[in-house]
Enzyme design. Structure first.
Site, mmCIF file in Angstrom:
data_model
loop_
_atom_site.group_PDB
_atom_site.id
_atom_site.type_symbol
_atom_site.label_atom_id
_atom_site.label_comp_id
_atom_site.label_asym_id
_atom_site.label_seq_id
_atom_site.Cartn_x
_atom_site.Cartn_y
_atom_site.Cartn_z
ATOM 1 N NE ARG A 112 -2.934 -0.544 3.385
ATOM 2 C CZ ARG A 112 -3.879 -0.228 4.265
ATOM 3 N NH1 ARG A 112 -5.133 -0.125 3.865
ATOM 4 N NH2 ARG A 112 -3.582 -0.016 5.532
ATOM 5 C CG ASP A 114 8.004 2.375 5.398
ATOM 6 O OD1 ASP A 114 7.246 1.848 6.242
ATOM 7 O OD2 ASP A 114 8.162 3.604 5.307
#
Length: 461
Positions: free
Chosen positions: A224, A250
């Protein structure tokens, strides 16, 4: 103006939102609402001033280290309650973090947290440690976000994903201990190629990222937030045709599919705006599905090929509008040297409708491999109808004006056609009447002639 005390505040602002407000990372409407609350709530106002003070001290981190400040005295790393220390991915004991880590350098900082280069005495090597800007204690949403990142990253073991070695979570601190990647980010590398990278190199990079995303999706994890700054390049490990080894990092806003414990507000944007898909921007029902990650990979490929962002709006509203209307310039219009097949792959990833994209990241990787092998790719350029629909989405006003103009011309032509048919009918009637009048006139002339002949004959007699 009435100032409420702490006991009167029924809706305290969570610490994470206070931090995002200070960083300017909230939407205008949400920021205005929080500011209005801070003006009337004394306790929240005091908490906000404390957050500002902490962040300002954190911004001076590098200066403090240069003056010889002992990094282990930072409140981020003092383990005040080692008995509550939680075990992580590779955690075997309760070594206090104050003695376990030696902070050496601030590597980067974002809206969620800071990343430091530290020496881990337990692991015996340098690691990258990510520390949230906000405290976990007392904030259920922040704690759940941290736990979700840990769970999502711990599920994944792939050569193109930065691995998580360990984590720390207790009442006073939270830390993620990742492998330290020596090199630069893909975003930094792109700035070194302002006219775009070599098309085959761009395809090689996204080909590897597609494998990483397919691995994540196969473990029910959506990233995302795929973007160049979340791709680390390890120049100490060349990878085939690439002089570096790309690794996706991340998973801070990752989503675990079918996790019923996750509840998210649809009013808060998740991810990085320039790489978000139309369904995410429009908050559609099919937002935050695997197709959204594939769209983001396409935007990264676009940026690699052209050296520029696909949606270079000057404001957030501009970028949202451009994404919502698929208002981007095709890569070959910017750089004609880009191979048509590679542009077709990029455009398929960036299709407006999720169902028009690749069905999986593995399918994208296969098509990129076909391109790299010099074989025909599955992706095809948009049809004329699709191009027209995309143009209408990009410029609805212009399309409406053109449609009205076309309709007006059609009406005029229709009226002219009707008028022509009417005139033809009238002409035929006139010709018929003229013919009848001509016959009647000729008959009258003949009758007149006969009458004159008969009168002359009578007169002679």
């Amino acid at each position: 103006m009435e100032i409420r005390s702490e006991s009167d505040c029924t809706t305290p602002v969570v610490e994470q939102d206070l931090i995002l407000l200070h960083l300017g990372a909230l939407g205008a409407e949400q920021a205005d609402d929080i500011r209005a609350h801070l003006q009337t709530c004394g306790s929240c106002g005091e908490r906000y001033r404390k957050v500002q003070s902490v962040l300002e001290r954190e911004a001076d981190c590098s200066t403090q280290e240069a003056t010889g400040l002992d990094s282990q005295t930072s409140s981020f790393y003092i383990d005040r309650s080692p008995a509550t220390h939680k075990t992580g991915v590779a955690h075997q004991d309760d070594m206090p973090t104050a003695t376990r880590f030696e902070r050496r350098e601030l590597l980067g900082r974002g809206g969620y947290g800071s990343v430091y280069r530290m020496f881990d005495f337990k692991l015996g090597r340098e690691v990258a440690v990510k520390v949230p800007l906000f405290k976990i204690d007392g904030d259920a949403r922040a704690r759940r976000r941290f736990e979700r990142e840990v769970e999502a990253t711990a599920r994944l073991r792939h050569p193109y994903i930065v691995p998580l070695h360990d984590f720390v979570l207790n009442d006073d601190e939270a830390m993620l201990i990742h492998e330290l990647i020596e090199g630069k980010t893909l975003a930094q590398w792109i700035t070194e190629h302002p006219s775009g990278a070599d098309p085959k190199v761009a395809a090689e990079i996204v080909h590897r990222l597609a494998f990483a995303i397919d691995h994540a999706h196969s473990h029910k994890v959506l990233h995302r937030d795929i973007k160049p700054s979340n791709v680390l390049l390890d120049f100490q490990q060349p990878d085939g045709a690439l002089p570096f080894h790309p690794r996706l990092a991340d998973f801070g806003v990752a989503k675990i599919l079918h996790d019923e414990t996750i509840t998210e507000s649809h009013h808060h944007f998740v991810g990085s705006i320039h790489y978000a898909s139309p369904e995410v921007v429009l908050n559609s029902a099919d937002a935050h599905m695997p197709a959204s990650d594939i769209y983001s990979l396409g935007v990264v490929l676009y940026e690699l090929l052209t050296g520029s962002k696909a949606f270079p709006g000057t404001t957030i509203a501009d970028v949202f509008r451009m994404i919502a209307y698929s208002d981007f310039v095709p890569p070959r219009s910017i750089r004609p040297a880009i191979p048509r097949d590679l542009e077709a792959i990029c455009l398929r990833c960036m299709s407006f409708r999720p169902r028009d994209r690749y069905l999986s990241a593995a399918e994208l990787a296969e098509d990129l491999q076909r391109f790299l092998n010099g074989k025909p790719v599955v992706a095809r350029h948009p049809s004329r109808v699709e191009t027209t629909l995309r143009s209408i989405r990009r410029h609805p006003t212009r399309a409406a004006v053109a449609l009205l103009g076309t309709a007006a011309v059609a009406v005029i032509l229709a009226l002219q056609s009707v008028n022509n048919r009417t005139l033809s009918k009238v002409n035929r009637l006139l010709e018929q009447r003229n013919s009848q009048l001509s016959v009647a006139l000729e008959s009258a002339r003949e009758q007149l002639f006969h009458n004159e002949q008969a009168a002359y004959a009578d007169h002679m007699v």
